[in-house]
Design a protein around this motif. Structure first.
Motif, PDB file in Angstrom:
ATOM      1  N   LYS A  21       0.664  -0.741  -0.416  1.00 37.19           N
ATOM      2  CA  LYS A  21      -0.241   0.000  -0.375  1.00 37.19           C
ATOM      3  C   LYS A  21       1.106   0.804   0.468  1.00 37.19           C
ATOM      4  N   ARG A  26      -3.524   4.814   1.038  1.00 37.44           N
ATOM      5  CA  ARG A  26      -2.943   3.717   1.563  1.00 37.44           C
ATOM      6  C   ARG A  26      -3.895   2.728   0.415  1.00 37.44           C
ATOM      7  N   THR A  28      -3.654  -0.136  -2.861  1.00 35.80           N
ATOM      8  CA  THR A  28      -2.722  -1.158  -3.356  1.00 35.80           C
ATOM      9  C   THR A  28      -2.371  -0.957  -4.759  1.00 35.80           C
TER      10      THR A  28
ATOM     11  N   SER B 119      -6.784   0.827  20.820  1.00 33.60           N
ATOM     12  CA  SER B 119      -6.555   1.739  19.841  1.00 33.60           C
ATOM     13  C   SER B 119      -5.135   1.554  18.954  1.00 33.60           C
ATOM     14  N   GLY B 123      -5.993  -1.694  15.575  1.00 37.88           N
ATOM     15  CA  GLY B 123      -5.710  -0.609  14.204  1.00 37.88           C
ATOM     16  C   GLY B 123      -7.290   0.063  13.126  1.00 37.88           C
ATOM     17  N   GLY B 124      -6.402   0.237  12.063  1.00 40.63           N
ATOM     18  CA  GLY B 124      -6.533   1.114  10.987  1.00 40.63           C
ATOM     19  C   GLY B 124      -7.787   2.292  11.496  1.00 40.63           C
ATOM     20  N   TRP B 125      -8.737   2.336  11.434  1.00 42.81           N
ATOM     21  CA  TRP B 125      -8.892   3.761  11.040  1.00 42.81           C
ATOM     22  C   TRP B 125      -9.835   4.019  13.000  1.00 42.81           C
ATOM     23  N   ASP B 127      -8.529   3.585  15.406  1.00 37.66           N
ATOM     24  CA  ASP B 127      -6.445   3.698  15.556  1.00 37.66           C
ATOM     25  C   ASP B 127      -6.661   5.597  15.182  1.00 37.66           C
ATOM     26  N   LEU B 128      -6.424   5.420  13.966  1.00 38.42           N
ATOM     27  CA  LEU B 128      -6.518   7.216  13.849  1.00 38.42           C
ATOM     28  C   LEU B 128      -7.416   7.944  13.830  1.00 38.42           C
TER      29      LEU B 128
END
Lengths: 324, 297
Positions: A21, A26, A28, B119, B123-125, B127-128
């Motif tokens: 990514k 992000r 791919t 978080s 992870g991912g959104w 976490d953001l």
């Protein structure tokens, strides 16, 4: 030589591609073809050695076979039952059948748990024993792998590397698995300790009819423990045969090169030296045709365009090369 | 193979591994500074708990004849301009400081650990989003943030605790998240997955305990800053309301007017704050070492 033992795990055309990514969104932009169509079978009471250079995908193949990383595609049959597509809950009983031993004896044990708790944890999670039974089983496992039961209340940092690896083995044994994936289980140990741990693994195999998928970059170690060997190069198996055939009758040029790199303890023996040129190509852009053609001393025009299938050239001996 | 017998080695070093007092004595010898911290914190806690027994006077009753009485005699540490006994006020002030420090640190710590762990693990959104929220909160200084919170909640003990706890959340969440990120990739976490352990259980049993060491140091530092923030809030009329004794307000309301004429009004609350903060920091450092099994032998 084809073994008659029933298969414990049959992996077919297993693929694991990691997306690459890039950018703010992000997106791919490519794929890492870490494992690109791998087929192998491990039979009851036998060991399959999976060898290859670092970065060839052997560790990912082992992890994907246990569904510790989610395979992109393929089929994994454990004692004849497909485990691809099973939910986490459905997979749980199969977790008892398959365990893993890690390379690094330091980071594979939780530093804040006692050795006894670490080994007893699988029993706790699967609720197979009450506290007292668990204690007894852990003690028995400690004794079996060559640790003193008094050491159960010690923390991992109080053990040496070899002892820690024994704790890891005891943890893997706790649930009575049929298959143990050893991910370079002795590579981080001193040579003298390596032999002890390998011998322990072989004793346990004989005693409990365990099957091993033994992943290593060290052919000498693999030769000692394996019944069969699969040689991997850039995400694919290039040669697959019983151990004796690999060592006496290697067919693939890459296997030849690997064998030529194994040191021989007799200086009088002169061997054909094959030194491969260059590095392993990137698995993001694997070469066309045969993955090995960029480094193969025998490559012909056909190798660049056509990917050689894994063909059986003798009973139980498969090789993927146009020239054999 | 040489076998090191840790119990024997410990016994030789004077560790009575069994028994609370034996162990406490051993730890005190090993961590003398930590022992000093423990004594200070113990003193602080006992003072707070038994304030009604210790204090010789009512901390709230005024006496115009005793206004600005010098230390000694009836008023051991003097009296303020309203004639209230300083010693009694400091003793009762320990209650407020303890409640605010422990309450705010615990509340902020629990929220921070929960956010940081989720978080790092999800992870991912998620976490953001949480991390940007933490960024926004951290862009304001602790006191300013607490001021905004306290002003909108109104002055009371509970609100002061909440107002101080919320700004403490981001730093805890950060510390927990960063340890979680590295811990979740550790082979021992993968091993837990391989035995079929659920993700929540892995997070609580394998990840959380390994984030403890930095958390304890952070937590003890926060105890100190919570006491200081409460003092600032009370000075500005947003913390503990009059007439209840808060060390911070005692210090700040007399600092400008009486520091030359009646310095004891400034010195003694200041000493109380310093000793308590100092004690929690010493204890925190020692606790981090003691709680880490790698350092225990």
């Amino acid at each position: 030589m084809v073994s008659a033992n029933p298969p414990v795990i049959e992996v077919k055309d297993l693929k694991k591609h990691f997306p690459v990514k890039k950018g703010l969104l992000r997106r791919t932009v490519g794929q890492v073809y870490a494992v690109d169509g791998v087929t192998f079978t491990v039979r009851a009471g036998e060991t399959l050695g999976l060898v290859g250079e670092s970065g060839c995908g052997k560790t990912t193949a082992g992890r994907a076979a246990m569904r510790l990383v989610e395979p992109t595609s393929g089929s994994i049959k454990v004692e004849g039952k497909e485990i691809i597509g099973l939910s986490k809950g459905e997979l749980r009983p199969y977790r008892r059948q398959m365990q893993i031993i890690f390379q690094d004896p330091f980071s594979s044990l939780n530093p804040r748990m006692t050795a006894g708790d670490i080994v007893g944890e699988p029993l706790l999670v699967h609720g197979v024993a009450n506290a007292k039974e668990r204690q007894e089983q852990v003690a028995a496992l400690f004794a079996r792998v060559g640790l003193r039961t008094a050491q159960m209340k010690n923390y991992p940092h109080q053990f040496s590397g070899g002892q820690r690896q024994r704790i890891g083995i005891a943890r893997a044994l706790a649930l009575g698995p049929k298959l143990i994936v050893g991910d370079e289980p002795v590579s981080a140990l001193d040579v003298s300790i390596q032999a002890q741990v390998i011998n322990l693994l072989m004793e346990l195999q004989a005693e409990r009819r365990l099957s091993y998928l033994f992943i290593s970059h060290n052919l000498a170690v693999v030769e000692h423990i394996s019944h069969q060997i699969a040689v991997m190069y850039l995400g694919r198996i290039v040669e697959y045969a019983d151990t004796r055939s690999i060592f006496t009758n290697a067919q693939h040029p890459y296997t030849e090169a690997l064998l030529a790199a194994v040191p021989v303890p007799d200086p009088a023996i002169k061997r054909k030296k094959i030194v491969l040129q260059g590095d392993v190509p990137s698995p993001v852009k694997p070469p066309s045709g045969c993955h090995f053609h960029t480094r193969c001393p025998y490559a012909v025009a056909r190798c660049k365009v056509e990917s050689p299938p894994l063909r059986e050239i003798a009973p139980g001996h498969q090789v993927s090369c146009h020239l054999r | 193979m040489a076998v090191i017998d840790h119990d024997a080695a410990l016994a030789k070093a004077g560790a009575n591994v069994s028994g609370f007092w034996g162990q406490a004595g051993f730890l005190a010898r090993r961590y003398p500074l930590g022992a000093v911290g423990a004594v200070l914190v113990l003193l602080f806690v006992l003072t707070a708990l038994f304030a009604n027994v210790i204090a010789p006077h009512d901390p709230l009753s005024t006496n115009s004849r005793a206004s600005l009485a010098t230390p000694g005699g009836v008023y051991w540490l003097g009296a303020d301009f309203m004639g209230r006994d300083m010693f009694s006020r400091i003793v009762y002030g320990a209650r407020i400081s303890l409640a605010v420090a422990v309450g705010a640190t615990l509340l902020g710590g629990i929220l921070g650990v929960a956010i940081g762990l989720m978080s790092g693990f999800i992870g991912g959104w998620f976490d953001l989003a949480t991390q940007r929220l933490m960024d926004i909160m951290q862009s304001l200084p602790l006191l300013v943030m607490a001021l905004v919170m306290a002003a909108s909640l109104g002055p009371s003990l509970e609100n002061t605790i909440i107002a101080i706890a919320i700004p403490l959340v981001p730093s805890v969440a950060r510390v927990v998240r960063s340890s979680t990120l590295s811990l979740r990739e550790q082979p021992f976490v993968e091993a837990a997955r391989a035995i079929g352990m659920g993700e929540v259980r892995i997070a609580v049993r394998h990840v959380l305990p390994n984030t403890l060491a930095p958390l304890i140091v952070l937590g003890t530092a926060q105890l100190g800053s919570a006491i200081l923030t409460e003092a600032s809030l009370s000075f500005l009329g947003l913390g503990i309301p009059e007439p209840y004794p808060s060390w911070g307000r005692m210090l700040s309301e007399s600092a400008a007017e009486y520091v030359r004429t009646a310095p004891w009004l400034v010195i003694f609350p200041g000493v109380a704050i310093s000793l308590t903060v100092f004690g929690t920091n010493l204890l925190g450092d020692a606790l981090r070492d003691i709680l880490d099994p790698r350092q225990r032998t």
